[in-house]
Design an enzyme around this catalytic site. Sequence first.
Site, PDB file in Angstrom:
ATOM      1  N   LYS A 103      55.051   5.714 -62.119  1.00 20.20           N
ATOM      2  CA  LYS A 103      53.719   5.543 -62.707  1.00 20.20           C
ATOM      3  C   LYS A 103      53.450   6.719 -63.617  1.00 20.20           C
ATOM      4  O   LYS A 103      53.985   7.816 -63.409  1.00 20.20           O
ATOM      5  CB  LYS A 103      52.655   5.511 -61.602  1.00 20.20           C
ATOM      6  CG  LYS A 103      51.339   4.905 -62.048  1.00 20.20           C
ATOM      7  CD  LYS A 103      51.422   3.391 -62.035  1.00 20.20           C
ATOM      8  CE  LYS A 103      50.103   2.710 -62.154  1.00 20.20           C
ATOM      9  NZ  LYS A 103      50.233   1.305 -61.715  1.00 20.20           N
TER      10      LYS A 103
HETATM   11  N1  GLU Z   1      50.432  -1.615 -64.133  1.00 15.44           N
HETATM   12  C1  GLU Z   1      50.859  -2.823 -63.491  1.00 15.44           C
HETATM   13  C2  GLU Z   1      50.945  -2.614 -61.991  1.00 15.44           C
HETATM   14  O1  GLU Z   1      50.309  -1.752 -61.428  1.00 15.44           O
HETATM   15  C3  GLU Z   1      52.127  -3.385 -64.110  1.00 15.44           C
HETATM   16  C4  GLU Z   1      53.321  -2.485 -64.037  1.00 15.44           C
HETATM   17  C5  GLU Z   1      54.530  -2.999 -64.797  1.00 15.44           C
HETATM   18  O2  GLU Z   1      54.454  -4.088 -65.352  1.00 15.44           O
HETATM   19  O3  GLU Z   1      55.530  -2.279 -64.830  1.00 15.44           O
HETATM   20  O4  GLU Z   1      51.593  -3.358 -61.296  1.00 15.44           O
END
Ligand code: GLU
Length: 410
Positions: A103
């Site tokens: 993240k």
């Molecule tokens: N931000 C989204 C999540 O928390 C998508 C993450 C992604 O597609 O890599 O799942």
Amino acid sequence: MSSSSNPTSSAYKKAVEKLGLKPNIARALELPDRELTVEVPFRKDNGELESVIGFRVQHNNTRGPFKGGIRYHQHVDIDEVRSLATLMTWKTSLLDIPYGGGKGGIGVDPTKFSKTELERMSRRFFRAIDPVIGVNVDIPAPDVNTNAQVMSWFMDEYSQIHGYSPAIVTGKPLELGGSEGREAATGKGTAVITRETSEKWGIDLKNCKVVIQGFGNVGSYAAKFLHEYGCKIIAVSDVSGGLFDPDGLDIPSLFDHNYQNRTIDGFDQGKKITNEELLALECDFLIPAALGSAINDSNVDSLKCKVIVEAANGPVTGDAANKLWERKIAIIPDILTNAGGVTVSYFEWVQNLQQFKWTEDEVNKKLEEKMVNAFDEVYTIKKEKSVPMRIASFMVAIDRVHSAYHLREG
Ligand code: GLU
């Protein structure tokens, strides 16, 4: 975040205990592989220099490249990004897609900057994390306050250094290798999980009452699909406040209004209510689709829903979750509910690597299949082990990472 209020760490502890993992293994799987903090200097439109702090946390890549979004929010700090990166490892594992978890984020209020300032900031941030990312290493995506435009800047910045590389980020616009169905995917997955839950919990999907907190990408699409299933969406909210109509809001019109204005404010149906009033409404499904810790010690006792479907990441604190368990209010956890986004991100990446395009129907069919399979797997463990859905989800996810880890570590 203390461990009792952090939903990830309290569920993790309970799940590793149930799985009987040795403490040294539990610790190895909990610790992040790498944490990067970067300064992001950029020029404002008036020529002044601004500096903000950015992060990329790579939690675990045992089952595949690190994967997860990048958020822009004034509350972003290393603790939050670490906890969200960890959630991504369990989410990708639960859906059985070949990724680990990561993240990123920048601690900034994006509404304070112009589009050109955000572009310079985004490009500078991506350049700063360039040494640790890669098409088969770490693949970022959108999250809170980032979107397909930001992904385009990221992809362009990376491609200037490494050559044309659409697979470096997902959630791109269709014109740049984005996937059909990606924008709606998290909301669609949320609707599918709500539908599956209604069946198991004996709630009639047609005309059941749904309340949705948050009407951004996730909340608005979840409302759209649940409305199509025949649910009655009696209240929704965004930062401007809430709207309530006991007979059900006109979701197609509200969706269009919100798509054009980026807010539900000014919509001419429903009574205006506060966020606290919204959370306390009597309903079948309460869907928190805004930020983390929205349901906490201060408001958990006022809830009158049958089931909480966690569309945001970490919207129910660990302490609140314990109280809800005692009151027999079920929680369908984030790593299951909102996994539609990363699942279609995976489909996007696969299409990019193959330089091939799938139709929207193909994407949606595969998404539906993945979501239903994961739900069934979690529900089976919940029944077998008599644990809440949250713990069952973590058990499935941790077990899968652990098996891969064991094989690789010997
Ligand atoms: N931000 C989204 C999540 O928390 C998508 C993450 C992604 O597609 O890599 O799942």
